[in-house]
Design an enzyme around this catalytic site. Structure first.
Site, PDB file in Angstrom:
ATOM      1  N   SER A 188      -3.690  -4.658  13.148  1.00  0.00           N
ATOM      2  CA  SER A 188      -3.208  -5.884  12.506  1.00  0.00           C
ATOM      3  C   SER A 188      -4.181  -6.240  11.381  1.00  0.00           C
ATOM      4  O   SER A 188      -5.297  -5.691  11.318  1.00  0.00           O
ATOM      5  CB  SER A 188      -3.153  -7.021  13.529  1.00  0.00           C
ATOM      6  OG  SER A 188      -4.476  -7.345  13.928  1.00  0.00           O
ATOM      7  N   GLY A 238       3.165  -9.746  21.091  1.00  0.00           N
ATOM      8  CA  GLY A 238       3.869  -8.467  21.179  1.00  0.00           C
ATOM      9  C   GLY A 238       4.467  -7.985  19.862  1.00  0.00           C
ATOM     10  O   GLY A 238       5.067  -6.904  19.826  1.00  0.00           O
ATOM     11  N   ALA A 239       4.287  -8.751  18.763  1.00  0.00           N
ATOM     12  CA  ALA A 239       4.890  -8.323  17.486  1.00  0.00           C
ATOM     13  C   ALA A 239       4.369  -6.952  17.061  1.00  0.00           C
ATOM     14  O   ALA A 239       5.135  -6.063  16.686  1.00  0.00           O
ATOM     15  CB  ALA A 239       4.618  -9.360  16.403  1.00  0.00           C
ATOM     16  N   GLY A 240       3.047  -6.799  17.149  1.00  0.00           N
ATOM     17  CA  GLY A 240       2.457  -5.529  16.731  1.00  0.00           C
ATOM     18  C   GLY A 240       2.904  -4.380  17.637  1.00  0.00           C
ATOM     19  O   GLY A 240       3.139  -3.265  17.174  1.00  0.00           O
ATOM     20  N   ASP A 241       3.044  -4.669  18.915  1.00  0.00           N
ATOM     21  CA  ASP A 241       3.478  -3.635  19.864  1.00  0.00           C
ATOM     22  C   ASP A 241       4.916  -3.204  19.558  1.00  0.00           C
ATOM     23  O   ASP A 241       5.230  -2.007  19.531  1.00  0.00           O
ATOM     24  CB  ASP A 241       3.436  -4.166  21.303  1.00  0.00           C
ATOM     25  CG  ASP A 241       2.098  -4.800  21.657  1.00  0.00           C
ATOM     26  OD1 ASP A 241       1.085  -4.380  21.078  1.00  0.00           O
ATOM     27  OD2 ASP A 241       2.090  -5.706  22.515  1.00  0.00           O
TER      28      ASP A 241
END
Ligand SMILES: Nc1ncnc2c1ncn2[C@@H]1O[C@H](COP(=O)(O)OP(=O)(O)O)[C@@H](O)[C@H]1O
Ligand SMILES: O=P([O-])([O-])O[C@@H]1[C@@H](O)[C@H](O)[C@@H](O)[C@H](O)[C@@H]1O
Length: 381
Positions: A188, A238-241
């Protein structure tokens, strides 16, 4: 020696490695709710959604509270990894919340011997709590043709008294020597300063996600900005996941890297629009799959003379692909109010920790910037 930086020609058999965890979301000292967490759960949620099969290696304790599609290894002597995520009102200059994470319990490491003997077309190292050891990543690199690494699996350290997550530089992490064997490294914007992007891009493709701005790809001799999908953010968890799940799903289905990154942005944006692990409407998923197939056919017919080198020009039709995915997302009928939890039924794990629990009925908003638009949606019910 520099690795060849090629467009990966990936098969469909994947290995996802990282522990599931329990997430407790806390705002201004009040528990808003508890959800299934861990990058492995968000990643597999996306891969399952678009029908890409994967094996998943994850460890939990006997207190694990969720039923999941990919059963974890149960460790009777350890608790499930538990994070407290604090979204205290905020301070980023735009009124949004900063998230402070504390690792409150830790299930334990995933050892090389916990991984299957078989070989995989791709692997994803997506730990959250320090469970992936250098030797575990090394084993993944041995058995997987291409490995995708979320930097959070490598550079997190945890305060010895209260578990607060801090980051260390990749060079100090004990993983740096493995970088030349990694295919893709995702970080990120907050984690990027710990990577040394200029160094890392010599060895692998680096993806830096930047919230509502989308993401940027860095390769040894180029970089490219990939557009976001505008979204009302409710919970950034959880956006990055999900981004990484969408990106890998795109590559597995034969998309070019910039197009796959669009799919990552799409799934990242759909995740921040819901609380905890997102539910994707079946109709939306089908439409996304159709758009991906259409895009793949289009790219094959217009790029017959291309070799496998990753090109730092957006493939023809990239913008149109973005528009088609945006239209698919807009056509989704998933109502925002489905994001509301009945928090009174949340399990009492946080109460055990002495934190008061939310008992009200109002909507859960972890990002106060968007409080007004969401409340007006509620008013239309
Ligand atoms: N507010 C938002 N609006 C639209 N897309 C978003 C938003 N926040 C995140 N995303 C998407 O999700 C991706 C990952 O989000 P980011 O916040 O950068 O990662 P992380 O969760 O690791 O901090 C972004 O690159 C973007 O595509
Ligand atoms: O929000 P994000 O950074 O993509 O990923 C999150 C992790 O950072 C966090 O440790 C975990 O508890 C969440 O469930 C989620 O996996």
């Amino acid at each position: 020696m520099l690795v060849e930086q090629k467009q990966p020609n990936m098969g469909r058999r994947g290995l996802v490695v990282g522990n599931y965890c329990h997430d407790v979301l806390i705002r201004n000292d009040v528990v808003l709710g508890e959800t299934l967490g861990g990058a492995a759960s968000f990643v597999s949620n996306v891969l399952d959604g678009v029908s890409i099969r994967c094996d998943l290696v994850s460890k939990v304790g006997s207190d694990f509270a969720y039923s999941v599609a990919h059963p974890p290894i149960a460790v009777p002597t350890s608790p499930t990894t538990l994070f407290h995520a604090f979204f205290d009102s905020g301070s980023d200059g735009e009124g949004a919340c900063d998230r402070v994470l504390k690792r409150v319990r830790f299930c334990g490491a995933i050892e090389p011997s916990d991984l299957p003997e078989s070989r995989f077309n791709f692997g994803m190292a997506v730990g959250v709590a320090g469970e992936i050891l250098p030797e575990t990543l090394e084993r993944m690199l041995d058995i997987c043709e291409v490995v995708f690494v979320d930097i959070q699996a490598l550079i997190r350290v945890f305060d010895s008294s209260d578990g607060t997550v801090r980051l260390v530089g990749l060079k100090e992490s004990g993983f740096f020597h493995l970088l030349p064997r990694v295919g893709f490294l995702k970080a990120s914007a907050e984690e990027a300063p710990y990577v040394d992007v200029e160094e890392a891009r010599k060895w692998c493709c680096v993806l830096i996600t930047n919230g509502k701005e989308g993401c940027t790809l860095y390769w040894k001799d180029g970089e490219m900005q990939i557009s976001p999908f505008p979204t009302v953010q409710i919970d950034p968890t959880g956006a990055g996941d999900s981004f990484l799940g969408g990106f890998v799903a795109g590559l597995v289905q034969g998309l070019a890297v910039p197009d796959a990154a669009l799919l990552g942005n799409l799934f990242g944006s759909m995740t921040v629009g819901q609380i905890g692990l997102p539910k994707f409407e079946l109709r939306l998923l089908q439409r996304v799959k159709d758009e991906v197939q259409r895009r793949k056919m289009q790219s094959m017919s217009c790029c017959e003379d291309s070799n496998d080198d990753l090109k730092f020009v957006k493939p023809a039709g990239h913008q149109q692909f973005h528009s088609s995915l945006a239209a698919a997302k807009l056509a989704s009928t998933a109502p925002l109010q489905e994001c509301q939890w009945d928090l009174r039924n949340s399990p009492p794990r946080a109460v055990e920790q002495g934190i008061p629990q939310y008992t009200g009925q109002q909507k859960l908003l972890l990002n106060p910037v968007y409080e007004e638009p969401i409340q007006s949606v509620e008013g239309t019910q």
